[in-house]
Each structure stands twice: as C-alpha cells, then as structure tokens.
Scaffold this active site. Structure first.
Site, PDB file in Angstrom:
ATOM      1  N   ASP A 334       0.766  -1.293  -0.008  1.00  0.00           N
ATOM      2  CA  ASP A 334       0.062  -0.023  -0.173  1.00  0.00           C
ATOM      3  C   ASP A 334       0.885   1.393  -0.076  1.00  0.00           C
ATOM      4  OD1 ASP A 334      -2.237   1.577   0.060  1.00  0.00           O
ATOM      5  OD2 ASP A 334      -2.398   1.573   2.274  1.00  0.00           O
ATOM      6  N   GLU A 337       2.385   5.086  -4.178  1.00  0.00           N
ATOM      7  CA  GLU A 337       2.315   5.860  -5.326  1.00  0.00           C
ATOM      8  C   GLU A 337       3.697   6.615  -5.702  1.00  0.00           C
ATOM      9  OE1 GLU A 337      -0.120   5.628  -2.945  1.00  0.00           O
ATOM     10  OE2 GLU A 337      -1.322   4.142  -4.396  1.00  0.00           O
ATOM     11  N   ASP A 447      -8.929   2.852  -2.629  1.00  0.00           N
ATOM     12  CA  ASP A 447      -9.952   3.616  -1.945  1.00  0.00           C
ATOM     13  C   ASP A 447     -11.531   3.937  -2.391  1.00  0.00           C
ATOM     14  OD1 ASP A 447      -8.117   2.705   0.016  1.00  0.00           O
ATOM     15  OD2 ASP A 447      -7.824   4.950   0.555  1.00  0.00           O
TER      16      ASP A 447
HETATM   17  O1  MIG Z   1      -4.501   6.497   3.603  1.00  0.00           O
HETATM   18  O2  MIG Z   1      -3.750   1.394   5.662  1.00  0.00           O
HETATM   19  O3  MIG Z   1      -6.076   2.027   0.364  1.00  0.00           O
HETATM   20  O4  MIG Z   1      -7.005  -0.131   1.821  1.00  0.00           O
HETATM   21  O5  MIG Z   1      -7.139   0.396   4.614  1.00  0.00           O
HETATM   22  C1  MIG Z   1      -5.142   5.140   4.018  1.00  0.00           C
HETATM   23  C2  MIG Z   1      -5.116   1.931   5.913  1.00  0.00           C
HETATM   24  C3  MIG Z   1      -4.226   3.964   3.851  1.00  0.00           C
HETATM   25  C4  MIG Z   1      -5.264   2.975   2.130  1.00  0.00           C
HETATM   26  C5  MIG Z   1      -5.743   1.637   1.503  1.00  0.00           C
HETATM   27  C6  MIG Z   1      -6.557   0.995   2.523  1.00  0.00           C
HETATM   28  C7  MIG Z   1      -6.110   1.013   4.003  1.00  0.00           C
HETATM   29  C8  MIG Z   1      -5.603   2.035   4.389  1.00  0.00           C
HETATM   30  N1  MIG Z   1      -4.773   2.795   3.499  1.00  0.00           N
END
Ligand code: MIG
Length: 666
Positions: A334, A337, A447
C-alpha cells in the site's frame, strides 16, 4: 505484428516489455508528432521519422505530443485502472499515480498508470502502448471530439503499435509483449474479510469463528496497518497480537490465511533495524544534495526505499522474510504511489507562507490560497520533484519516473519470493502499479466508496485492467469509504463473487461491513458459498486467461463483434468464454434490463447452484428479475461450466464436479 517507434531516448528501461517486436519504419502511421510543449516544430510522416529516431529530439524537461484523427464511431478501450466507462473516449486521463480516495467522474488520475489503448472502428483496430514512466496525458476526444492527443511530459518514449485482425487478437499480442500475468496460490480464489483494522489477535479470531459458525466460507483475513508496531514495516505489535506466529498457525488450522499490509515508507527511528540498515547502505531516496528525503506517512517521518535501485529493491524484498518465517504467505502493498502526507521541506515552506498571511487583508485570491494552503501539503508535486532514484549510473528525478514506484515495490517483493523458491505460493497485490508489475502481483482498485456508482465502476474497470495484464484484481466490495447498507453489500457481492480478488474491505470510522453487521445472513451465505461452488470453474477460467494471454472479463463487443448493440453495452461484461454478467447496480429494484446478444440460459441462484432457477432466454432485451441476496448469470449456448459442493475453505474443496450446460433450443 508489433512495431516499436522511438521518440527520443527512454530515461530508463521500465521493464514493461519482455516479448518481441520489430523496429517500425517511418513514424506511427496516421499519427502526428510534435516535439516540445508548444506548436513549434510540427513534423509528420517521413519528417517525424528523422526526428523520432534521434536522441537529441527530446531534450531534458521537454515533452512531445502525438495526435490522431478519430473516426466518428471509433471507440477507445484500455487504460487499465481509470475512472469512467469501458469506452474511454470523451475524457482526459492523466497517468500520474496518485493516492486520491475520491474516485469521482471528474477526476483524471487514480493509483495506476497503464498506458495501453485499443482503438476500434468499423474497418479495423489497433493497440498503442506508450512506454514512459513519467506523466502522460491522454486527451481522448475531450478537447476536440474527433481527435486523440497524447502528451508525454518528459523524457523519451517507446511507442508500440499492435496490429491484429480483431480487438481480442490485439490484446493477446500486447499481452505476449508484456509477459505472463501473475498467478496467485489457489486459496487466493477464496473469500477474504478485511477491515481497517482488526486491532488485536482476538478480533481476528472473532472474524474467523463467526464465519465458521455461520457456515460462511472464508480463506483470508487481512491485517491492516495496526498489526505493526508503530506502523513500522516488518514488525509486529506484540502487545495486541501476542505471538503472531501462533495466531497464523491457529488460523491455518482453520483453513484461513492472514494477509498483512506493507507500506512503502520506512519509519525513521533509532534502533529499528530496517531503518538503520537502509540508511547505512544508502537504500533510501536522496535529494539533489545527497541528503535523505524526509517525508511523512502513517508513522510520522519516513524515508522511501529506492525501489528503482536494484540493490535496494533486493534488500527490501528480503525483508518480507520476517513475516514469511511466521507462516504468512500473502501481502498487500500500500501507499506506494508513493503517498506523501507531507515532507519536511514543504512543511517548512507552508509555515513560512502562513506567516506571510498574518495580519494581511485577505482579498479573494489571497483568501483562497490561504484556505487551500494546508490541503496542498499532501502528494505535492514539488515534493516529487525534489528526490532522486539511482538507476545504474544515472540519477533520475522522481517525477520523471514517478509511475514506476509502486510497480517496482511489487517487483521487489515478487522477485524476492522467487529467490526464496516460493513462486506461486505467495499472494501479492498492490495499490499502485505500472504495466510490468502484472507479472509479479495483482492489484486492488484502492479506496472506493460505499456508493452504487462504484459498484458499476468496479464492473467497468475489469476489462481495462485485464487488457493491461492485471488478471488477479478486484475492488473493495461494499466500498471502502462511507457507510455501506445491506442492500448495497449484497448487490456488490453478487458481482464480486466472480472477480478473482474477492474481498470485503472498509475504512476506519465507517459502519462495520462484516456480514454480522447486517441482518440477512442467509443471503450472505448463499453468495459466498456460490463462489466456492464455482471453484472448479473460476480458477480454471483465470488460468486459461493467463495461458492464452486473453481476457477474463471482456466488453461484449469483443465477443460479438458484428453486433452493434453489443459494442454499446457498458453495464454487462463477458466472463471467460462461457458467461455473461449483468449485475444489478441500482437500489430499490427487483431486477434490471439486460441485453443478450444471443440466446442464453439465465441462472438465478438463491440457495446453491443445484437448486438454481434456470430459464432459457432469447437474444434481445429483457427485464430480468433478481432479488437482493440472489446472484444471476447467463450461460452461453453450447457452453458448460463445472461446479462442486461448497466447502468452508479452498483447501477443503471437493474434487467431484457436476456440470451445468446449455445446449439451446434447437
Ligand atoms: O490512507 O492502511 O487503500 O485499503 O485500509 C489510508 C489503511 C491508508 C489505504 C488503503 C486502504 C487501507 C488504508 N490505507
């Protein structure tokens, strides 16, 4: 046939292409090349060829545009993970990966950059892949309805022209060019329950037990950021999770895999080995003066591993061993980007500006810039322009290769699993991606929200993702942000039941989204069990799409090429060769209109496939009934699918199959 045309020289090999092509002669037929941002130096045809081949053509920080006249009826597919419909024509899409959780139709970018387009008109079709790791804008009949314009902001690009007889053949040729898609372990075709977050081992056990007690199959429970100690990658909060290894073991005995999240940023903290080793060995991204970039994400201040630097990537990949040693065999990557809450540098600039505003008369423009100031600290473009990657001998400014960051994180993990001899055994998917990372992992679409429009978006994103190699993909079912309703969740599950990644996930602060947060447990059980009944079919259709470089989900027109109506359908999709899907994506209805290009068998499931209601339907338009909690699909004439009895997890799936077939009326 694939031809490559070069414009200037690529800043680096993106790794997107692995297959063969020939050098194109002249320039992209039918396209006009303009070097530089302005209109100067317009070159076309043979003239462009001269320019295109030369290294000098694209100087530093100079872009180029490509324009192409669109036929009136021309459709444009592809672009992978984007907003809007399957036909991308009529909007401006920007490839510049961003962490933006508000996927409204007015947006231009999401988390991924998949620069592949497929143009289809009456007398032919072709594909075009624009390989450039920086910002690329695709104006597809937006500024001018009859013109497609592609703007590559910086650096050279390799352009691949894919010419084949039919759209599906173009896709297959392109997919051969970019290499085989990632295949997850079998259990990853099960159902996964997720939440930001399950905060303790007990909460995780509760999810497992509740599913087993209710007879709702479950193969995965996801661990979001709160399993970590202070959001530090490759650590575990032992106070709340105790002995994670023991928990993993207990879950495995129940047939359940724990799938932890891994974030891109590494917390700066004395004594934290990943941080210390990364600093010592020079594995983090640096600024121009050689100092380390200090950004902030969940743990506060972090450094970003330089995934584009081979040794750093290998090192980061090795870190996954810590969790693999505990029996973990799945991950979701995660914030790659990379998402930046703020950087030290920009924060300083912002505080200075705030000082400037003090005591001033804030007129209209000053007022708005003052009000927006704080909002601009996240994912700030200027921040992406102040750090670098070490690629071989080169130092490349981040923004010029921005779209590769998440892909290289996925590749780092995937290659590490290969080195460890675990290829095919580890589930891996990522939020950010660039074509090439499809060989190492899947993607989820980030998201989304608990909105009906995002259920339709989920459907519409599938073919584009598949065209770009992302077969193991799916959305957060029920929606991530905002509050879900039982009706929306059940309707969404009725689509998700067919997507390879089948995961219910929701955000902190939103209404709980596990089945037990709602009333209709039977309906939930029916849908999830259907997934397990379909286990002889779905992974087989998936494998076939991987092997044949074909689509798991395709727009109707790709299959029924001669049918003009089929080309216009944006809310139905073909699954494999056998099935047509037309999920309900509106509230308060008991069915929907469905267009069938040929006679099909309507299968309506409310309590298992065996007892499903099966109705042959003629080609054409129908109002098709489907109650909330049921799942409907259409089986094509002359086709058959295998199914079995539902088990509580993939491991326990029965080998014996039954066959559902439809021979048609004659
Ligand atoms: O800014 O880890 O897309 O699935 O639950 C949020 C917390 C950060 C983004 C991910 C989301 C996840 C969340 N993360």
């Amino acid at each position: 046939m694939i031809r490559r045309y070069q414009v200037g020289e690529m800043l680096m090999d993106t790794g997107a292409v692995v297959g063969s092509y020939v050098a194109g002669e002249g320039f992209l037929p039918g396209w006009k090349l303009v070097i530089g941002e302005g209109t100067e130096g317009v070159v076309a045809g043979a003239e462009a060829a001269k320019t295109a081949g030369s290294v000098e053509a694209v100087e530093e920080h100079q872009g180029f545009t490509l324009t192409y006249p669109l036929a009136e009826e021309e459709k444009i597919f592809g672009l992978g993970e984007t907003i809007r419909g399957m036909d991308k024509r009529g909007w401006l899409y920007t490839s510049f990966n961003v962490d933006d959780p508000i996927h409204l139709p007015g947006k231009h970018s999401l988390y991924a950059s998949h620069n592949f387009l497929l143009f289809v008109k009456k007398d032919g079709c072709f594909g075009l892949f624009v390989d450039n790791p920086g910002q690329v804008d695709f104006d597809l009949g937006y500024s001018h309805t009859r013109e497609a314009k592609i703007y590559v902001h910086e650096g050279g690009a390799d352009l691949y022209l894919v010419e084949e007889e039919s759209p599906i053949e173009v896709v297959r040729a392109f997919r051969r060019l970019i290499g085989k898609s990632y295949e997850p372990p079998r259990w990853a075709f099960g159902f996964g329950q997720s939440r930001w977050s399950y905060f303790t081992a007990d909460e995780v056990r509760e999810v497992a037990v509740k599913h087993r007690e209710a007879g709702i199959p479950l193969d995965m429970i996801y661990l979001d950021i709160d399993y970590m100690d202070s959001y530090k990658d490759f650590t575990v909060d032992t106070e709340r999770f105790g002995d994670l290894k023991a928990l993993v073991q207990d879950m495995k005995e129940m047939g359940i895999h724990l799938v932890p999240i891994i974030d891109a940023g590494v917390k700066m903290e004395e004594g934290y080995s990943v941080y210390e080793e990364g600093v010592e060995k020079g594995y983090f991204c640096k600024k121009e003066d050689g100092s380390l970039l200090v950004a902030a994400v969940w743990p506060g201040r972090v450094h970003f591993p330089d995934f584009l630097k081979a040794e750093a990537a290998a090192w980061f990949g090795d870190q996954y061993q810590f969790l693999l040693d505990m029996g973990i065999d799945g991950f979701w990557n995660d914030m790659n980007e990379p998402a930046i809450f703020y950087t030290e540098d920009h924060l300083k600039e912002v505080f200075e500006k705030i000082e400037d505003y003090k005591g001033k008369n804030l007129d209209i423009s000053a007022f708005f810039s003052f009000r927006n100031l704080i909002g601009t600290i996240s994912n700030y473009r200027g921040d992406y322009e102040r750090f670098y990657h070490e690629v071989g001998e080169k130092k490349l400014r981040h923004d010029t290769v921005h779209n590769l960051y998440g892909a290289k994180m996925t590749q780092a993990a995937g290659e590490a699993f290969e080195r460890m001899g675990k290829k095919g055994e580890v589930l891996l998917f990522s939020r950010s991606s660039y074509i090439g990372s499809h060989r190492y992992g899947g993607v989820w679409t980030g998201d989304n929200k608990s909105w009906w429009s995002h259920l339709l978006l989920n459907l519409q994103q599938l073919p584009g993702l598949n065209m770009c190699g992302y077969l193991y993909s799916g959305a957060d079912i029920g929606g991530f942000g905002d509050d879900c309703t039982e009706e929306l969740l059940l309707r969404w599950l009725a689509l998700g039941v067919f997507t390879p990644l089948f995961r219910n996930h929701s955000a902190l602060g939103t209404r709980r989204q596990e089945f037990y947060a709602f009333e209709n447990e039977d309906a939930y059980r029916n849908i999830v069990r259907l997934r397990y009944e379909l286990l002889p079919y779905l992974p087989m259709a998936f494998d076939r799409a991987v092997e044949e470089d074909s689509l798991l989900f395709s727009p109707l027109g790709f299959v029924y090429q001669e049918d003009e109506r089929a080309w216009e359908i944006e809310d139905e999709v073909m699954l494999g060769e056998e099935i047509l899907l037309a999920p309900v994506y509106q509230p308060h209805v008991h069915g929907r209109m469905v267009y069938l290009p040929e006679e099909m068998l309507y299968v309506r499931v409310s309590k298992g496939l065996k007892e499903a209601e099966k109705t042959p339907m003629s080609a054409g338009d129908h109002y098709v009934p489907l109650k909330v909690g049921e799942v409907g699909f259409f089986l094509r004439k002359g086709y058959a699918i295998s199914y079995t009895e539902a088990a509580e997890c993939v491991r326990d799936a029965k080998k014996e199959c039954e066959v559902l077939s439809f021979e048609g009326k004659e």
